[in-house]
Design a protein around this motif. Structure first.
Motif, mmCIF file in Angstrom:
data_model
loop_
_atom_site.group_PDB
_atom_site.id
_atom_site.type_symbol
_atom_site.label_atom_id
_atom_site.label_comp_id
_atom_site.label_asym_id
_atom_site.label_seq_id
_atom_site.Cartn_x
_atom_site.Cartn_y
_atom_site.Cartn_z
ATOM 1 N N THR A 18 0.820 -1.228 0.000
ATOM 2 C CA THR A 18 0.000 0.000 0.000
ATOM 3 C C THR A 18 0.846 1.267 0.000
ATOM 4 O O THR A 18 0.368 2.333 0.363
ATOM 5 C CB THR A 18 -0.946 0.004 1.218
ATOM 6 O OG1 THR A 18 -0.129 -0.172 2.389
ATOM 7 C CG2 THR A 18 -1.955 -1.107 1.138
ATOM 8 N N GLY A 19 2.096 1.125 -0.401
ATOM 9 C CA GLY A 19 2.965 2.308 -0.485
ATOM 10 C C GLY A 19 3.831 2.474 0.753
ATOM 11 O O GLY A 19 4.086 1.499 1.478
ATOM 12 N N LEU A 20 4.271 3.702 0.984
ATOM 13 C CA LEU A 20 5.185 4.013 2.095
ATOM 14 C C LEU A 20 4.637 3.466 3.422
ATOM 15 O O LEU A 20 3.446 3.616 3.704
ATOM 16 C CB LEU A 20 5.333 5.544 2.177
ATOM 17 C CG LEU A 20 6.314 6.113 3.194
ATOM 18 C CD1 LEU A 20 7.754 5.729 2.849
ATOM 19 C CD2 LEU A 20 6.189 7.629 3.258
ATOM 20 N N THR A 21 5.501 2.848 4.203
ATOM 21 C CA THR A 21 5.073 2.306 5.503
ATOM 22 C C THR A 21 4.600 3.453 6.402
ATOM 23 O O THR A 21 5.101 4.570 6.290
ATOM 24 C CB THR A 21 6.237 1.582 6.212
ATOM 25 O OG1 THR A 21 7.354 2.477 6.305
ATOM 26 C CG2 THR A 21 6.654 0.334 5.446
ATOM 27 N N SER A 22 3.657 3.173 7.295
ATOM 28 C CA SER A 22 3.206 4.276 8.149
ATOM 29 C C SER A 22 4.264 4.634 9.187
ATOM 30 O O SER A 22 4.451 5.807 9.495
ATOM 31 C CB SER A 22 1.855 3.976 8.792
ATOM 32 O OG SER A 22 1.765 2.649 9.140
ATOM 33 N N GLU A 23 4.977 3.665 9.687
ATOM 34 C CA GLU A 23 6.046 3.933 10.666
ATOM 35 C C GLU A 23 7.402 3.955 9.954
ATOM 36 O O GLU A 23 7.568 3.291 8.927
ATOM 37 C CB GLU A 23 6.079 2.811 11.724
ATOM 38 C CG GLU A 23 4.841 2.702 12.575
ATOM 39 C CD GLU A 23 4.644 3.894 13.499
ATOM 40 O OE1 GLU A 23 5.649 4.424 14.018
ATOM 41 O OE2 GLU A 23 3.480 4.296 13.691
ATOM 42 N N PRO A 24 8.384 4.669 10.503
ATOM 43 C CA PRO A 24 9.733 4.608 9.925
ATOM 44 C C PRO A 24 10.275 3.183 10.026
ATOM 45 O O PRO A 24 9.993 2.480 10.999
ATOM 46 C CB PRO A 24 10.561 5.535 10.823
ATOM 47 C CG PRO A 24 9.590 6.329 11.608
ATOM 48 C CD PRO A 24 8.310 5.554 11.672
ATOM 49 N N VAL A 25 11.017 2.756 9.020
ATOM 50 C CA VAL A 25 11.626 1.421 9.054
ATOM 51 C C VAL A 25 13.108 1.564 9.407
ATOM 52 O O VAL A 25 13.826 2.358 8.807
ATOM 53 C CB VAL A 25 11.437 0.696 7.699
ATOM 54 C CG1 VAL A 25 12.367 -0.491 7.564
ATOM 55 C CG2 VAL A 25 9.989 0.227 7.569
ATOM 56 N N TYR A 26 13.519 0.792 10.391
ATOM 57 C CA TYR A 26 14.907 0.856 10.873
ATOM 58 C C TYR A 26 15.774 -0.162 10.147
ATOM 59 O O TYR A 26 15.303 -1.232 9.771
ATOM 60 C CB TYR A 26 14.928 0.607 12.389
ATOM 61 C CG TYR A 26 14.694 1.897 13.156
ATOM 62 C CD1 TYR A 26 15.752 2.579 13.733
ATOM 63 C CD2 TYR A 26 13.430 2.456 13.233
ATOM 64 C CE1 TYR A 26 15.556 3.775 14.397
ATOM 65 C CE2 TYR A 26 13.222 3.659 13.891
ATOM 66 C CZ TYR A 26 14.293 4.320 14.474
ATOM 67 O OH TYR A 26 14.109 5.512 15.111
ATOM 68 N N PRO A 27 17.050 0.156 9.934
ATOM 69 C CA PRO A 27 17.929 -0.778 9.225
ATOM 70 C C PRO A 27 18.174 -2.064 10.016
ATOM 71 O O PRO A 27 18.174 -2.045 11.246
ATOM 72 C CB PRO A 27 19.235 0.000 9.057
ATOM 73 C CG PRO A 27 19.183 1.116 10.035
ATOM 74 C CD PRO A 27 17.739 1.416 10.279
ATOM 75 N N CYS A 28 18.387 -3.158 9.285
ATOM 76 C CA CYS A 28 18.643 -4.444 9.941
ATOM 77 C C CYS A 28 20.020 -4.430 10.607
ATOM 78 O O CYS A 28 20.835 -3.519 10.377
ATOM 79 C CB CYS A 28 18.542 -5.580 8.926
ATOM 80 S SG CYS A 28 20.005 -5.752 7.884
ATOM 81 N N GLY A 29 20.287 -5.440 11.387
ATOM 82 C CA GLY A 29 21.550 -5.513 12.132
ATOM 83 C C GLY A 29 22.782 -5.515 11.244
ATOM 84 O O GLY A 29 23.786 -4.854 11.544
ATOM 85 N N SER A 30 22.712 -6.257 10.113
ATOM 86 C CA SER A 30 23.890 -6.320 9.233
ATOM 87 C C SER A 30 24.179 -4.947 8.627
ATOM 88 O O SER A 30 25.340 -4.554 8.470
ATOM 89 C CB SER A 30 23.668 -7.338 8.120
ATOM 90 O OG SER A 30 23.492 -8.609 8.669
ATOM 91 N N CYS A 31 23.123 -4.220 8.275
ATOM 92 C CA CYS A 31 23.332 -2.874 7.711
ATOM 93 C C CYS A 31 23.892 -1.928 8.767
ATOM 94 O O CYS A 31 24.753 -1.099 8.488
ATOM 95 C CB CYS A 31 22.037 -2.332 7.114
ATOM 96 S SG CYS A 31 21.563 -3.217 5.608
ATOM 97 N N ARG A 32 23.422 -2.057 9.997
ATOM 98 C CA ARG A 32 23.977 -1.231 11.086
ATOM 99 C C ARG A 32 25.465 -1.510 11.239
ATOM 100 O O ARG A 32 26.278 -0.607 11.445
ATOM 101 C CB ARG A 32 23.257 -1.532 12.410
ATOM 102 C CG ARG A 32 21.809 -1.123 12.381
ATOM 103 C CD ARG A 32 21.089 -1.459 13.678
ATOM 104 N NE ARG A 32 19.654 -1.386 13.447
ATOM 105 C CZ ARG A 32 18.731 -1.201 14.380
ATOM 106 N NH1 ARG A 32 19.091 -1.094 15.641
ATOM 107 N NH2 ARG A 32 17.452 -1.152 14.067
ATOM 108 N N GLN A 33 25.838 -2.782 11.130
ATOM 109 C CA GLN A 33 27.247 -3.163 11.246
ATOM 110 C C GLN A 33 28.081 -2.510 10.147
ATOM 111 O O GLN A 33 29.179 -2.004 10.386
ATOM 112 C CB GLN A 33 27.363 -4.695 11.174
ATOM 113 C CG GLN A 33 28.757 -5.248 11.349
ATOM 114 C CD GLN A 33 29.311 -5.029 12.760
ATOM 115 O OE1 GLN A 33 28.572 -5.002 13.735
ATOM 116 N NE2 GLN A 33 30.622 -4.861 12.858
ATOM 117 N N VAL A 34 27.551 -2.521 8.932
ATOM 118 C CA VAL A 34 28.272 -1.917 7.796
ATOM 119 C C VAL A 34 28.348 -0.394 7.973
ATOM 120 O O VAL A 34 29.351 0.237 7.670
ATOM 121 C CB VAL A 34 27.592 -2.334 6.467
ATOM 122 C CG1 VAL A 34 28.109 -1.504 5.297
ATOM 123 C CG2 VAL A 34 27.853 -3.816 6.211
#
Ligand code: THU
Length: 161
Positions: free
Chosen positions: A102-118
């Protein structure tokens, strides 16, 4: 014995118009990037746009694969491309959005753990903080540095310890 308390600071805005113009543009870039996602398996399109210190904007989207673990998140597509194209150039900010059916999520989406590590590898090696702009329909979250999301993280200093 000692108790250690870790506090994560997040700033919440109510909409894109609360952001400065250059960051509004970065969020719009991320939305366009999400539309270029290759995500036939999850149907979840993620876009990540980086603003580099040299003014370049790099866009990434998640790229999936029939062999599921071979795919890559939007954030890492963008960061690895930036590193490959502009080695040693700091990332000033990163806008992340995600779109479901349905398009853009209503809540902000946080990066996954692997992306945080990078992200923290990039922050550590270039000695800077990446400002994260996480946008949903209802609100925007601003995080001053990926380390806020991965305190006590593992980096090259840990290897020397
Ligand atoms: N995904 C991202 O691109 N970034 C994240 O931080 C979390 C998840 C992607 C991976 C996969 O293609 C889809 O979203 C569903 O997990």
């Amino acid at each position: 014995m000692k108790n250690i308390e870790i506090i994560t600071k997040i700033r919440e805005l109510s909409g894109i118009s609360d952001l400065p113009k250059d960051e509004q543009a970065l969020v719009k870039n991320a939305m366009e990037a999400a539309k270029r996602s290759y995500s036939p398996y999850s149907g979840f399109r993620v876009g990540a746009s980086l603003l580099l210190e040299n003014g370049q904007v790099i866009n990434g989207s998640n790229q999936e694969n029939a062999a599921y673990p071979s795919g890559l998140c939007a954030e890492r597509v963008a960061i690895f491309y930036a590193n490959a194209q502009y080695p040693g150039v700091k990332i000033k900010s990163m806008a992340i959005v995600a779109m479901g059916e349905t398009g853009l999520t209503s809540e902000p989406v946080y990066p996954c753990g692997s992306c945080r590590q990078v992200m923290i590898e990039s922050e550590s090696r270039l000695n800077n903080k990446i400002r994260l702009i996480l946008t949903g329909k209802k609100k925007i979250h601003l995080v001053e540095g990926a380390r806020q999301l991965l305190p006590m993280g593992f980096d090259f200093n840990s290897l020397e310890a």
